[in-house]
Design a protein around this motif. Structure first.
Motif, short mmCIF file in Angstrom:
data_model
loop_
_atom_site.label_atom_id
_atom_site.label_comp_id
_atom_site.label_asym_id
_atom_site.label_seq_id
_atom_site.Cartn_x
_atom_site.Cartn_y
_atom_site.Cartn_z
N THR A 152 42.47 19.82 40.86
CA THR A 152 41.30 20.29 41.60
C THR A 152 41.12 19.41 42.83
N ALA A 153 40.90 20.03 43.97
CA ALA A 153 40.78 19.31 45.24
C ALA A 153 39.31 18.99 45.51
N PHE A 154 39.02 17.72 45.74
CA PHE A 154 37.69 17.25 46.13
C PHE A 154 37.78 16.72 47.56
N HIS A 155 36.91 17.23 48.43
CA HIS A 155 36.95 16.90 49.85
C HIS A 155 35.86 15.88 50.19
N PHE A 156 36.16 15.04 51.15
CA PHE A 156 35.23 13.98 51.56
C PHE A 156 33.99 14.59 52.24
N VAL A 157 32.81 14.09 51.85
CA VAL A 157 31.55 14.57 52.42
C VAL A 157 30.97 13.52 53.36
N ARG A 158 30.67 12.33 52.84
CA ARG A 158 30.14 11.24 53.64
C ARG A 158 30.17 9.95 52.82
N ASP A 159 29.82 8.84 53.46
CA ASP A 159 29.77 7.54 52.80
C ASP A 159 28.33 7.18 52.46
N TYR A 160 28.18 6.46 51.35
CA TYR A 160 26.88 5.97 50.90
C TYR A 160 26.98 4.46 50.69
N GLU A 161 25.92 3.76 51.05
CA GLU A 161 25.84 2.33 50.81
C GLU A 161 24.76 2.04 49.77
N THR A 162 24.97 0.97 49.02
CA THR A 162 24.06 0.63 47.93
C THR A 162 22.87 -0.14 48.49
N VAL A 163 21.68 0.28 48.07
CA VAL A 163 20.45 -0.40 48.46
C VAL A 163 20.04 -1.41 47.41
N LYS A 164 20.18 -1.03 46.15
CA LYS A 164 19.75 -1.90 45.05
C LYS A 164 20.67 -1.67 43.87
N ILE A 165 21.08 -2.76 43.22
CA ILE A 165 21.95 -2.69 42.04
C ILE A 165 21.30 -3.47 40.92
N GLU A 166 21.08 -2.82 39.80
CA GLU A 166 20.53 -3.46 38.60
C GLU A 166 21.66 -3.58 37.59
N GLN A 167 22.08 -4.81 37.32
CA GLN A 167 23.19 -5.04 36.40
C GLN A 167 22.79 -4.83 34.94
N GLU A 168 21.53 -5.02 34.61
CA GLU A 168 21.05 -4.86 33.23
C GLU A 168 19.96 -3.79 33.21
N VAL A 169 20.17 -2.77 32.40
CA VAL A 169 19.19 -1.69 32.24
C VAL A 169 18.81 -1.63 30.76
N PRO A 170 17.85 -2.41 30.31
CA PRO A 170 17.58 -2.48 28.87
C PRO A 170 16.71 -1.34 28.35
N ASN A 171 15.99 -0.61 29.20
CA ASN A 171 15.00 0.35 28.72
C ASN A 171 15.33 1.80 29.06
N GLU A 172 16.55 2.10 29.49
CA GLU A 172 16.92 3.47 29.81
C GLU A 172 18.20 3.82 29.07
N PHE A 173 18.22 5.01 28.45
CA PHE A 173 19.35 5.43 27.63
C PHE A 173 19.64 6.91 27.89
N LEU A 174 20.86 7.30 27.53
CA LEU A 174 21.21 8.72 27.45
C LEU A 174 20.90 9.19 26.03
N LEU A 175 20.05 10.19 25.90
CA LEU A 175 19.59 10.64 24.59
C LEU A 175 19.95 12.10 24.40
N VAL A 176 20.59 12.41 23.27
CA VAL A 176 20.97 13.79 22.93
C VAL A 176 20.32 14.14 21.59
N LEU A 177 19.50 15.19 21.58
CA LEU A 177 18.88 15.68 20.35
C LEU A 177 19.77 16.76 19.76
#
Length: 414
Positions: free
Chosen positions: A281-306
């Motif tokens: 599958t071909a994916f074409h370039f759209v634009r560049d993004y720069e990081t504003v904030k990076i949180e290395q530890e995320v203790p209170n957010e999860f992926l939840l599947v019921l």
């Protein structure tokens, strides 16, 4: 002709106050009767008086003369020191002028004035709370004064906690008992009144996706070239590729050209085919993004599947997976002078079989939630010393086997 605005308009102009006083005399052109005594007021020299340091002439005794010749015991060997060291059981009479020195200042709310003992009669102003000399700058308000007695109350002693093995077993068993006898009608929503629970799930780690690492990306605005009110099925299968240019790190964003290609790619991802049957599958370039904030530890957010357990592959429950990092992205300004090391305009992606190293790494990560003896195996691996030996029951065993028999002890442990 357009005028270019200067960046200096964004700065805040600081206005400085004029410290010059008003002129003391009226204008010369007006004949205003003036009292000559206003030029001889003592208030004109108040500023000079405040700035002039006063000389303090203090004698060797700091203003408190002490005549040591009155006590003969200080100069004679066999002198009587009863005047200096009185008998505790027969103390000399106290002068009434010094009686207030024996009082407790904190016991009374009325301050001592000129060495006089405070009297309970009359209205008294409450003293401000006790403030240490060295402390951080804080504002003292009436609320702080009113809350001072409650903060100074004696703390209740903590109850001793039983940490014995039997007490821990009782606590664990009581937790299972509380879950088994849970009444859903007694549970209510913390924010919405009248909303009660209708079903409960066991919270378990999601073994299907536990070996994957998930990052949460938040964009300052919707990515892609389509408007916000138009549905775009390509966004949930986009590609972010790390890039570097002149020491700056950013992310390149790729999307498919058509919606059909994105839908076909997602179908193949859910049910992958053999390597020879997979189509890139071909994916074409759209634009560049720069990081504003990076949180290395995320203790209170999860992926939840019921999962209600309809598929039959696993039982009903709430399956979770932790999030490794969380990033906030914004659009990177395009600069023609940027030099890219390896910029790709098109990325072709297809599903391939996992290698043996990838399968082994995946199984090691899954062992955290699949293998019941995972913690014990980690502890045993951590006890291996630098020579590759494990101390089990006081017997040294090499990492390649040995000891007693053909690895019999290691086989019994693991």
């Amino acid at each position: 002709m357009s005028l270019r605005k200067s960046k200096l308009d964004l700065l805040v102009r600081v206005r400085y106050s004029n410290p010059l006083p008003a002129p003391p005399c009226p204008p010369k052109l007006l004949d205003i009767p003036t009292n000559p005594l206003r030029y001889a007021q003592p208030a004109f020299i108040n500023a000079i008086t405040n700035d002039t340091p006063l000389p303090m002439i203090v004698d060797a005794e700091c203003g408190m003369p002490l005549d040591l010749g009155r006590w003969e015991c200080l100069w004679e060997e066999d002198g009587d020191d009863a005047t200096l060291n009185p008998d505790p059981d027969n103390l000399p009479p106290l002068d009434p002028k010094d009686r207030f020195l024996l009082g407790d200042p904190s016991a009374s709310a009325t301050p001592y004035t000129n060495g006089a003992i405070p009297t309970p009669s009359g209205t008294s102003t409450p003293l401000p709370p006790h403030v240490p000399w060295l402390r951080k700058t804080e504002y003292l308000s009436r609320e702080g004064v009113q809350r001072t007695p409650s903060s100074q109350e004696s703390k209740q002693p903590l109850q001793p906690i039983d940490v014995s093995h039997e007490a821990q077993l009782r606590t664990i068993e009581s937790g299972f008992t509380a879950c088994a006898s849970l009444d859903l009608t007694t549970l209510s929503h913390p924010n919405k009144t009248g909303v009660t629970a209708v079903e409960s799930y066991e919270v378990l780690p999601d073994a299907d996706i536990w070996a994957n690492a998930y990052d949460l990306f938040r964009f300052s605005e919707r990515p892609g070239e389509r408007p916000v009110d138009t549905e775009d099925p390509r966004l949930d299968c986009a590609i972010l590729r790390p890039m570097e240019s002149d020491g700056d790190h950013f992310l390149a964003y790729y999307l498919t050209k058509e919606d059909a290609e994105a839908l076909e790619f997602k179908e193949e991802r859910l049910a992958p085919k053999r390597s020879e049957d997979n189509k890139a599958t071909a994916f074409h370039f759209v634009r560049d993004y720069e990081t504003v904030k990076i949180e290395q530890e995320v203790p209170n957010e999860f992926l939840l599947v019921l999962d209600n357990g309809d598929t039959g592959e696993r039982g009903p429950g709430a399956y979770y997976k932790n999030i490794e990092r969380k990033m906030t992205l914004k659009k990177k300004r395009m600069n023609a002078s940027d030099t890219y090391a390896d910029k790709w305009q098109v990325v072709h992606i297809s599903h391939v079989a996992m290698s043996s190293e990838e399968i082994e790494e995946r199984n090691e990560t899954l062992a955290e939630v699949v293998d019941p003896l995972y913690l014990f195996s980690r502890d045993a691996e951590g006890e291996v010393d630098a020579d590759g030996e494990v101390d089990v029951g006081g017997i040294g065993i090499g990492a390649e086997g040995g000891g007693e028999g053909d690895g019999g002890i290691m086989a019994e442990i693991f």
